[in-house]
Design an enzyme around this catalytic site. Structure first.
Site, PDB file in Angstrom:
ATOM      1  N   SER A   1      36.911  36.738  38.042  1.00  0.00           N
ATOM      2  CA  SER A   1      37.110  38.178  38.203  1.00  0.00           C
ATOM      3  C   SER A   1      37.922  38.707  37.035  1.00  0.00           C
ATOM      4  O   SER A   1      38.791  38.012  36.505  1.00  0.00           O
ATOM      5  CB  SER A   1      37.862  38.448  39.504  1.00  0.00           C
ATOM      6  OG  SER A   1      38.369  39.769  39.524  1.00  0.00           O
TER       7      SER A   1
ATOM      8  N   THR B   1      29.681  44.344  47.533  1.00  0.00           N
ATOM      9  CA  THR B   1      29.366  43.145  48.311  1.00  0.00           C
ATOM     10  C   THR B   1      30.126  43.190  49.638  1.00  0.00           C
ATOM     11  O   THR B   1      31.140  43.883  49.753  1.00  0.00           O
ATOM     12  CB  THR B   1      29.770  41.869  47.554  1.00  0.00           C
ATOM     13  OG1 THR B   1      31.211  41.853  47.429  1.00  0.00           O
ATOM     14  CG2 THR B   1      29.144  41.804  46.168  1.00  0.00           C
TER      15      THR B   1
ATOM     16  N   ILE C   1      26.900  38.194  45.795  1.00  0.00           N
ATOM     17  CA  ILE C   1      26.463  37.688  44.488  1.00  0.00           C
ATOM     18  C   ILE C   1      25.831  36.305  44.615  1.00  0.00           C
ATOM     19  O   ILE C   1      24.864  35.987  43.919  1.00  0.00           O
ATOM     20  CB  ILE C   1      27.658  37.696  43.512  1.00  0.00           C
ATOM     21  CG1 ILE C   1      27.964  39.144  43.128  1.00  0.00           C
ATOM     22  CG2 ILE C   1      27.387  36.862  42.268  1.00  0.00           C
ATOM     23  CD1 ILE C   1      29.282  39.357  42.436  1.00  0.00           C
TER      24      ILE C   1
ATOM     25  N   SER D   1      25.409  35.576  51.150  1.00  0.00           N
ATOM     26  CA  SER D   1      25.491  37.028  50.976  1.00  0.00           C
ATOM     27  C   SER D   1      26.012  37.338  49.575  1.00  0.00           C
ATOM     28  O   SER D   1      26.389  36.436  48.819  1.00  0.00           O
ATOM     29  CB  SER D   1      26.425  37.657  52.023  1.00  0.00           C
ATOM     30  OG  SER D   1      27.767  37.273  51.789  1.00  0.00           O
TER      31      SER D   1
ATOM     32  N   LYS E   1      41.968  33.356  40.124  1.00  0.00           N
ATOM     33  CA  LYS E   1      40.890  33.586  39.161  1.00  0.00           C
ATOM     34  C   LYS E   1      41.331  33.229  37.743  1.00  0.00           C
ATOM     35  O   LYS E   1      40.545  32.759  36.935  1.00  0.00           O
ATOM     36  CB  LYS E   1      40.398  35.035  39.260  1.00  0.00           C
ATOM     37  CG  LYS E   1      39.741  35.353  40.602  1.00  0.00           C
ATOM     38  CD  LYS E   1      38.502  34.493  40.815  1.00  0.00           C
ATOM     39  CE  LYS E   1      37.975  34.464  42.207  1.00  0.00           C
ATOM     40  NZ  LYS E   1      36.727  33.721  42.361  1.00  0.00           N
TER      41      LYS E   1
ATOM     42  N   TYR F   1      44.795  36.386  44.633  1.00  0.00           N
ATOM     43  CA  TYR F   1      43.389  36.210  44.242  1.00  0.00           C
ATOM     44  C   TYR F   1      43.261  36.239  42.718  1.00  0.00           C
ATOM     45  O   TYR F   1      42.579  35.390  42.120  1.00  0.00           O
ATOM     46  CB  TYR F   1      42.565  37.329  44.878  1.00  0.00           C
ATOM     47  CG  TYR F   1      41.103  37.325  44.547  1.00  0.00           C
ATOM     48  CD1 TYR F   1      40.210  36.500  45.235  1.00  0.00           C
ATOM     49  CD2 TYR F   1      40.586  38.173  43.566  1.00  0.00           C
ATOM     50  CE1 TYR F   1      38.849  36.517  44.947  1.00  0.00           C
ATOM     51  CE2 TYR F   1      39.234  38.197  43.279  1.00  0.00           C
ATOM     52  CZ  TYR F   1      38.367  37.369  43.971  1.00  0.00           C
ATOM     53  OH  TYR F   1      37.014  37.393  43.668  1.00  0.00           O
TER      54      TYR F   1
END
Length: 322
Positions: free
Chosen positions: A175, A234, A52, A50, A205, A201
């Site tokens: 990100s 997304t 990207i 799903s 990244k 997160y």
């Protein structure tokens, strides 16, 4: 200074990371860069059922590439594979069920894959943002296990395969959130203080950016890059950041727009004319630190990150073969 970094990042994001930012940047794209036939080249995309990942896999399949989809959920992955085959007419789409948060599983997959396939391009797209601190069955914090350790193990395990090929590439989907984080090697699994899934997160990244830079120095025959897809609509964004999604949903990029730079890095000859190890946004290398931000880390911290990840990796490699 964290409030300053967060504010600057968000304002920058409103300007550049949204759909209008993509539309503005794309006026300068050369369509010929991605109008290529990659038949005979093999691509592995993680998190490909799903968002990207799927958009990337579809565009590569459209250009004739052999695509290996690495997904966690078998049912969703089989649906995605069928849709990609139907949409592109490319039958060379192969499915592998692997949980990127499970290091032993990654090692088993990689060892098997090396014996059965060739690989020209690895695309590390799988990621997660868990908003409460969760541990995997191995006792690893789930965001770290997926975003950082999983990316590290899969990449290093497949490096020998990539080294055999001409024009080998590794692309990691990061990100812009990493811009608000300085590498923190003292608490890689976020066990101290209040747990903030968004910042964990973002830290992961930042770690991916450091990994890419370090790999680029060590493996000169492979072109490494890391990129920010912008803010795209997304399933992952909708589930992990519902408040952000509600606020921004009318301005978010499509999945294909988010995937555009990944595809460009994976297939175009222009991408590899630029140095290995750079951070990209909308087909352009961009800085990895905001102006005036204190997010630079000393080289010894970056080396320490690689050492710690290698120790984890070897521990789980032994466990996977035991």
């Amino acid at each position: 200074m964290s409030w300053y970094r967060n504010t600057v990042w968000f304002v920058k994001g409103l300007r550049e990371y949204t759909r209008s930012g993509y539309e503005s940047a794309s006026k300068h794209f050369n369509p010929a860069d991605v109008e290529v036939n990659v038949a005979g080249r093999s691509f592995l995309v993680t998190g490909a059922n799903s968002g990207i990942g799927k958009a990337t896999a579809t565009e590569i399949a459209r250009r004739g590439g052999t695509v290996h989809l690495v997904c966690r959920n078998k049912e969703r992955a089989e649906v995605a594979r069928g849709e990609i085959v139907t949409e592109t007419g490319n039958q060379n789409i192969f499915l592998h069920i692997v949980d990127i948060s499970n290091p032993k599983e990654i090692w088993k997959f990689a060892e098997k894959f090396k014996n059965e396939h060739k690989l020209n391009v690895l695309i590390n797209n799988a990621g997660c943002m868990v908003n409460n601190r969760e541990l995997t069955e191995d006792g690893l914090e789930k965001n770290f296990a997926t975003n950082t350790l999983g990316t590290y193990i899969l990449t290093t395990a497949l490096l020998p395969l990539l080294e055999k090929e001409a024009d080998a590439r590794v692309i990691t989907v990061s990100s812009g959130g990493m811009l608000v984080q300085k590498l923190n090697i003292s608490d890689l699994q976020s066990g101290n203080g209040t747990f903030d899934g968004t910042m964990v997160y973002a830290q992961n990244k930042r770690q991916q950016v450091v990994l890419t830079e370090q790999w680029a120095k060590a493996h000169k025959n492979i072109h490494f890059s890391v990129m920010h897809p912008g803010w795209a609509d997304t399933p992952a964004v909708r589930s992990a950041m519902p408040d952000f999604y509600q606020k921004m949903k009318n301005s978010l990029r499509t999945e294909a727009q988010g995937a555009d730079t990944v595809v460009w890095l994976a297939v175009s000859s222009e991408a590899t004319k630029l140095p290995s190890g750079l951070f990209f946004q909308d087909r352009q290398p961009v800085p990895t630190h905001l102006p005036l931000a204190s997010t630079h880390s000393p080289p010894e911290d970056e080396e320490k990150l690689m050492e710690v990840l290698e120790e984890f990796s070897q521990k789980f490699k032994s466990a996977s073969s035991g």
